[in-house]
Design an enzyme around this catalytic site. Structure first.
Site, PDB file in Angstrom:
ATOM      1  N   ILE A 649       0.605  -1.116  -0.081  1.00 41.20           N
ATOM      2  CA  ILE A 649      -0.138   0.057   0.070  1.00 41.20           C
ATOM      3  C   ILE A 649       1.081   1.147   0.017  1.00 41.20           C
ATOM      4  CG2 ILE A 649      -1.681   1.366   1.292  1.00 41.20           C
ATOM      5  CD1 ILE A 649      -2.557  -1.384  -0.284  1.00 41.20           C
ATOM      6  N   LYS A 653      -3.971   6.135   3.456  1.00 45.94           N
ATOM      7  CA  LYS A 653      -5.058   7.098   3.577  1.00 45.94           C
ATOM      8  C   LYS A 653      -5.963   7.030   2.434  1.00 45.94           C
ATOM      9  CE  LYS A 653      -6.643  11.513   5.398  1.00 45.94           C
ATOM     10  NZ  LYS A 653      -6.573  12.847   5.996  1.00 45.94           N
ATOM     11  N   GLU A 725     -11.128  -0.842  -7.673  1.00 45.33           N
ATOM     12  CA  GLU A 725     -12.313  -1.631  -8.157  1.00 45.33           C
ATOM     13  C   GLU A 725     -12.285  -3.136  -7.208  1.00 45.33           C
ATOM     14  OE1 GLU A 725     -10.383  -1.353 -11.741  1.00 45.33           O
ATOM     15  OE2 GLU A 725     -12.123  -1.143 -12.674  1.00 45.33           O
TER      16      GLU A 725
HETATM   17 MO1  MOS Z   1     -12.354   1.718 -14.555  1.00 46.13          MO
HETATM   18  S1  MOS Z   1     -14.073   0.844 -14.945  1.00 46.13           S
HETATM   19  O1  MOS Z   1     -11.125   0.647 -15.194  1.00 46.13           O
HETATM   20  O2  MOS Z   1     -12.340   3.393 -15.032  1.00 46.13           O
END
Ligand code: MOS
Length: 764
Positions: A649, A653, A725
């Site tokens: 990471i 934040k 995502e």
């Molecule tokens: Mo994202 S759907 O890869 O902008």
């Protein structure tokens, strides 16, 4: 001791607090500009003599424009032009020239190219005036007559003509070949389940409306401020469509107010604004209305069937997952829906299928966690159903079938700390205290349910360049044509450079959002940190070598005999690790060499051969609590714990914010979002934020984010896999599974609105 990064509990460093380390929680370097209004978005850039364009949208779904009467519009004071397919400037006729960098196969939509209408709300004219108000009023006076043709936007009614995708799309992998004999294994399995899933259309609805400001300059040069996930993609598109040399078009997107995939492709306001600017030789701004935001790409409507078979002890024997999704008539949009079901659990018999159907809608487009949001949802609800069928704990069923190598390819994972995700999230949530039976937990008039699910997303790295200049005053400017769509790119890149060269964060500036900067990919797929971040690290490493050699060569250098491994870059100096007092400051080094600056560049080429030997992915475990009002069918998601394995990471934040945002999207997918098509009109009816529901603060309760330890040097040289995502994937399934636990009702379509939660039997 576990080196768990708990972003919630990590003290935050504010910008301007000096040198940072990777993994610290750092507030956005662009935060002040955003909250004070100094940050400008595409529709906020001023220009002398700026004109305003308003789009006239088609009111039919399919057919041709028979006639356009623009007399009344042109008579409105202040109106300069009404552009239509009949009087627009020259644009290319060739499909190839409309293909942006992320276009799927087929023929892209060509705004104002001809009289054909392909989908409802397609732009048919642009009214340009001195003021926005005059343009909007005049746009309402444009009379368009149509020759309508019959349209069809009904996915369910057209399953018979569904087919496998025919065209190749970069980055899309078709489902792998079947493994074993899944149908036979399912037939033979002692325990089995089957379920059909439905997900309606969703629209991205970023806060910032799509907008372009186009400013013609001397020598026919265009400066364009565009809402996009890649300034270079928009630059490419405009050059090709209008036949303009590359160096005559500059596109900038320094700030983007959310995009979520909608900005992966140039949207139609961009070519329309360019047309008007070329036609009138004046600066022009076009901003779409919220209603018009529902007239281009969306997450495709998708039907799925999942069949799982298992032994009585929970060992998976068969996974069958088939999906049918929509595309447009002109382009073949595909997303990876079912492949995840071959990647999450160990199983010898797997069959995956993916079909598409052409409908009279605008081409769908990627939307946050495209494919996985629906595909993993169906698999993870099915896994929950199987757990009840087996009378087994849902988490125990996942652990029983934990994949140590990728079940589809047999490849090892580059890293996979999913076990840690399960363990840490379950512990934090208190999963062990769950009473397994549905309808067994209640508080007042609310049924309480606990559910869990697994999440998975790609860990991508692409091609990128970066450039760095260290000035003699100790300031560092690193640049790449990356984007920051609200995700924290400015801050993450500045942190990487600050940590690499040992300079205070306030002395580091990362430049992005300009098509003239070194090549960077479209900001998508949660790949920007692994990609651009590695390029930033690469250019900083090159500068360090150069500075080190210069430092050794200084007269009476305290580092004369040092090896590179024996020094560190810290506190604005190069110094001996063993004796930090033996140091040379970077400013003294440049000044001593009579240099005002030193610069270098770097080209990141992903090591494809090495990467191909590994399955590369991020994982998560999501646990949630819902409270369901039995009388009203209303669901509250009162608690979510998401544990994420996403490599190293960079900014604890911003990474946490990404996961919190993803969880909110998951709750939204589960309970709120759907664009309703009136099939008779072929038009989305709830095209506004009062009827297209997204969560508000009152819908969101406790969200707890855990990052488990991972450091993946196969995905990227900086160890990061990317977050974004992964925060959404699995959340809606955890909500659905919690609703089942609360109510005993299995809801297989999203959003799980009160009507579905209350309905008995198969009507859901
Ligand atoms: Mo994202 S759907 O890869 O902008």
């Amino acid at each position: 001791m576990s080196q768990l990064i708990d972003a919630l509990r990590t003290p935050a460093a504010e910008p301007g607090t000096g040198q940072v380390a990777i993994g610290m929680a750092v507030s956005r370097v662009d935060g002040r500009d955003k909250v004070t209004g100094a940050a400008r978005y595409a529709a906020e850039f001023p220009a002398d003599g700026l004109l305003f364009g308003v789009v006239v949208s088609a009111t039919i779904t399919k057919g041709r424009i028979a006639a356009i009467d623009d007399a009344a519009a042109l008579a409105v004071p202040g109106v300069h032009a009404v552009l239509t397919h009949m009087n627009r400037p020259a644009i290319s006729a060739l499909n190839l020239f409309y293909k942006d960098m992320t276009a799927p196969g087929g023929a892209p939509f060509k705004p104002l190219r001809d009289d054909r209408i392909l989908s409802h709300g397609q732009p048919v004219a642009l009214v340009v005036a001195d003021t926005f108000e005059a343009a909007r009023h005049a746009a309402s006076l444009v009379e368009v007559r149509y020759d309508s043709a019959a349209h069809d936007t009904n996915l369910r009614a057209n399953l018979a003509r569904s087919h496998e995708p025919k065209k190749k799309r970069p980055g899309y992998s078709p489902p792998p070949a079947p493994k074993g004999n899944a149908d036979q294994a399912w037939d033979d399995a002692p325990r089995k389940i089957q379920g059909d899933y439905y997900a309606g259309v969703e629209h991205h609805n970023p806060m910032e409306l799509f907008a372009s400001t186009v400013i013609p300059g001397p020598d026919g040069h265009l400066t364009i401020y565009d809402k996009t996930q890649s300034a270079q993609n928009s630059r490419w598109y405009v050059s090709h469509v209008f036949g303009l040399p590359k160096d005559k078009v500059t596109v900038r997107n320094p700030y983007v107010g959310g995009a979520f995939g909608a900005g992966l492709r140039p949207q139609y306001q961009l070519p329309l604004a360019v047309m008007a600017a070329l036609h009138l030789q004046r600066p022009v701004r076009v901003v779409l209305s919220r209603q018009q935001m529902f007239t281009f790409g969306h997450r495709p409507e998708t039907l799925q069937r999942v069949r799982l078979g298992a032994d009585a002890d929970g060992t998976l024997r068969a996974i069958i997952h088939e999906a049918v999704a929509e595309t447009s008539q002109n382009e073949e949009f595909v997303e990876t829906v079912v492949n995840w079901s071959g990647q999450l659990y160990a199983c010898d018999n797997i069959r995956l299928g993916y079909h598409i159907v052409e409908l009279d809608r605008f081409t769908p487009i990627d939307m946050r966690a495209p494919g996985a949001a629906h595909g993993v949802h169906a698999l993870e609800v099915a896994m929950d159903e199987l757990a009840y069928e087996l009378q087994m704990d849902p988490l125990a069923l996942r652990l029983k079938n934990y994949a140590e190598t990728d079940p589809s390819s047999g490849l090892p994972y580059s890293s996979k700390a999913l076990r840690d995700c399960y363990a840490q999230a379950a512990e934090r949530f208190g999963w062990a205290m769950r009473s397994p039976a549905p309808r067994s937990m209640r508080v007042g008039n609310e049924l309480v349910g606990w559910g869990m699910a697994t999440g998975m997303w790609d860990a991508l790295q692409m091609f990128a360049r970066a450039h760095a200049v260290l000035h003699a005053d100790g300031s560092l400017v690193v640049s790449s044509a990356a984007s920051d769509i609200g995700t924290g790119t400015y801050t993450a890149m500045a942190m990487i450079a600050s940590a690499a060269l040992g300079l205070p964060l306030e002395q580091v500036r990362f430049q992005l959002g300009d098509s003239t900067l070194p090549v960077a990919p479209v900001e998508g797929g949660s790949s920007h940190v692994a990609t651009v971040g590695s390029a930033v690290q690469g250019v900083c490493d090159k500068l360090k070598w150069c500075l080190f050699r210069m430092a050794k060569a200084m007269p009476d250098s305290p580092l004369a005999k040092a090896h590179f491994k024996q020094v560190e870059f810290s506190a604005g100096t190069i110094r001996l690790l063993a004796n930090p007092a033996q140091a040379i400051s970077l400013t003294a080094l440049l000044q001593g060499n009579a240099m005002t600056s030193i610069e270098d560049k770097y080209m990141l080429i992903p090591a494809a051969l090495k990467k191909r030997k590994f399955q590369r992915a991020t994982h998560s475990a999501v646990f949630c609590e819902v409270r369901v009002d039995e009388q009203f069918g209303t669901v509250r998601v009162t608690r979510v714990v998401s544990a994420v394995a996403a490599g190293r990471i960079i900014n604890a934040k911003a990474a946490r914010s990404q996961i919190v945002g993803g969880v909110v999207w998951g709750i939204s997918q589960a309970l709120h979002e759907e664009s309703h098509d009136d099939l008779r009109l072929g038009r989305f009816m709830n095209h506004n934020l009062s009827e297209y529901h997204v969560p508000v603060n009152a819908d969101i309760h406790d969200i707890d984010v855990i990052f488990v330890d991972e450091d993946d040097r196969i995905v990227s040289s900086i160890g990061a896999k990317g977050v974004g995502e992964i925060g959404q994937v699995g959340v809606a399934a955890a909500v659905s599974n919690a609703i089942f636990h609360a109510t005993g009702r299995r809801v297989r379509s999203t959003p799980m609105t009160p009507d579905k939660v209350m309905l008995p039997g198969d009507r859901r």
